[in-house]
Design an enzyme around this catalytic site. Structure first.
Site, PDB file in Angstrom:
ATOM      1  N   LYS A  27      -2.228  -1.476  -3.915  1.00 48.53           N
ATOM      2  CA  LYS A  27      -3.124  -0.330  -3.823  1.00 48.53           C
ATOM      3  C   LYS A  27      -2.331   0.959  -3.853  1.00 48.53           C
ATOM      4  CE  LYS A  27      -6.062   1.667  -0.367  1.00 48.53           C
ATOM      5  NZ  LYS A  27      -6.461   1.599   0.995  1.00 48.53           N
ATOM      6  N   LYS A  87       0.850  -1.182   0.000  1.00 48.45           N
ATOM      7  CA  LYS A  87       0.000   0.000   0.000  1.00 48.45           C
ATOM      8  C   LYS A  87       0.883   1.228   0.000  1.00 48.45           C
ATOM      9  CE  LYS A  87      -3.620   2.187   2.702  1.00 48.45           C
ATOM     10  NZ  LYS A  87      -4.523   2.014   3.838  1.00 48.45           N
TER      11      LYS A  87
HETATM   12  C1  PBG Z   1      -7.258   2.779   5.498  1.00 49.73           C
HETATM   13  C2  PBG Z   1      -7.727   2.822   4.093  1.00 49.73           C
HETATM   14  C3  PBG Z   1      -7.641   3.893   3.180  1.00 49.73           C
HETATM   15  C4  PBG Z   1      -8.223   3.445   1.986  1.00 49.73           C
HETATM   16  C5  PBG Z   1      -8.654   2.152   2.197  1.00 49.73           C
HETATM   17  N1  PBG Z   1      -8.325   1.783   3.494  1.00 49.73           N
HETATM   18  C6  PBG Z   1      -7.209   5.277   3.374  1.00 49.73           C
HETATM   19  C7  PBG Z   1      -5.847   5.661   3.725  1.00 49.73           C
HETATM   20  O1  PBG Z   1      -4.897   4.890   3.817  1.00 49.73           O
HETATM   21  O2  PBG Z   1      -5.719   6.852   3.958  1.00 49.73           O
HETATM   22  C8  PBG Z   1      -8.340   4.221   0.721  1.00 49.73           C
HETATM   23  C9  PBG Z   1      -9.278   3.674  -0.296  1.00 49.73           C
HETATM   24  C10 PBG Z   1      -9.632   4.603  -1.388  1.00 49.73           C
HETATM   25  O3  PBG Z   1      -9.012   5.662  -1.579  1.00 49.73           O
HETATM   26  O4  PBG Z   1     -10.585   4.281  -2.123  1.00 49.73           O
HETATM   27  N2  PBG Z   1      -8.221   2.165   6.310  1.00 49.73           N
END
Ligand code: PBG
Length: 327
Positions: A248, A195
């Site tokens: 992601k 991520k």
């Molecule tokens: C954290 C999380 C995030 C997203 C999914 N899970 C946000 C972040 O890390 O700030 C982002 C998903 C998206 O942008 O569609 N729980």
């Protein structure tokens, strides 16, 4: 010298011939719909930065179930919006918390649906960080205990898959052992192993109300410049017991997805087409600059071609309809 006339033969091909030689197909069974569920009805409604996306209150899930039923979309990923936030994010692991309520409700409304639950504290903490704090820094190990409690609560409430997304060190091992020691051995773990610290999450932080009130997430999320590091992250999470891995965001990281696909054959990979990727398409389409349907399907197909076996996308219900229309 006569040159081979490959291109000309290819051009002459009819649609049925192109279909015979097509390498990748997008299918509705590849798609996972992320959903936002609010504990309070006053927090439900459209998300302004994500046209077409809304937050459902637990009491409104029947309406969502109607859209899911018959769509062919096989799975959802749940994000909770609690009525109250606190410094520790305790709303994340209460047995009667918003995600547990939603899991139970969806299980009865759409029995066949695969239920995935995002496991992170950022929607539940008053400061918006993904873990408990020690001063201004995230306290990794104290957070692990909270993630264990949350994952266990979601598994007991009916989650088929728990998906830790906070990028804490040791989160997969901690959750696996908590599940195994409490008779939840059948619950799978989809780790957000790869991520990136990405600006593409902007609209989500709006939707889930979880922008950090100070600082950022660069201490635990990955540097967009790094690809090889993704392989290390993936390896560690697999060793800790992850069943599936996620990359992601998706579109800017197709090379990473492809590397993981080659490096970890046999491991199911998920890719998350995140909020910013969705909203960019929506905004350009609303201006009449691009064809929403064609662009959305092309991006999803590219993500599949790069190696994803499942794609989390806010387009899931629309894509299901478009694919059905295309036969
Ligand atoms: C954290 C999380 C995030 C997203 C999914 N899970 C946000 C972040 O890390 O700030 C982002 C998903 C998206 O942008 O569609 N729980």
């Amino acid at each position: 010298m006569t040159l081979p006339k490959y291109r000309m033969r290819r051009r002459r091909g009819s649609e049925s011939m192109r279909a015979l030689t097509r390498e990748t197909r997008l299918h509705v069974s590849d798609l996972v719909l992320p959903i936002f569920v609010a504990e309070r009805e006053s927090d439900a409604g459209p998300v302004s930065s994500m046209p077409g996306v809304e937050r459902y209150a637990v009491t409104q899930l029947e309406r969502l179930a109607e859209r899911l039923n018959g769509s062919g979309v096989p799975a959802v990923m749940l994000f909770g919006i609690p009525a109250k936030k606190d410094a520790d994010g305790s709303g994340a692991w209460k047995d009667d918390g918003v995600v547990c309520q939603a899991l139970q409700r969806l299980r009865t409304l759409v029995p066949e649906l695969t239920l995935m639950a995002d496991v992170c504290l950022c929607e539940y903490t008053s400061h918006g960080h993904c873990g408990m704090l020690n001063g201004e820094a995230v306290d990794n190990d104290r957070t692990l205990v909270a993630l264990q409690k949350a994952a266990l609560a979601y598994a007991r409430a009916g989650a088929d898959i728990v998906a830790p997304s906070g990028m804490m060190d040791g989160m997969v091992a901690a959750i696996r052992s908590a599940l195994d020691e409490n008779d939840q051995t059948d619950t799978a773990i989809l780790s957000y192993a790869v991520k990136y610290a990405s600006a593409f999450y902007g609209p989500f932080r709006d939707a889930a109300d979880c922008a950090p009130s100070f600082g950022d997430r660069r201490t635990h999320q990955m540097d967009p410049a790094n690809r090889r590091e993704a392989l290390r992250e993936a390896e560690i999470d697999l060793q800790e017991g992850a069943d599936m891995l996620m990359v992601k965001p998706a579109l800017s990281y197709l090379d990473v997805l492809s590397s993981l696909k080659q490096g970890f054959k046999g491991v199911p990979l998920a890719a998350y087409q995140v909020s910013g990727e969705y909203s960019m398409i929506k905004a350009a389409a609303a201006n009449g600059w691009i064809d929403e349907r064609k662009i959305a399907l092309e991006t999803l197909l590219s993500i599949k071609r790069a190696g994803a076996s499942m794609i989390l996308t806010y387009f899931a219900l629309d894509a299901a309809r478009w694919l059905r229309q295309d036969g």
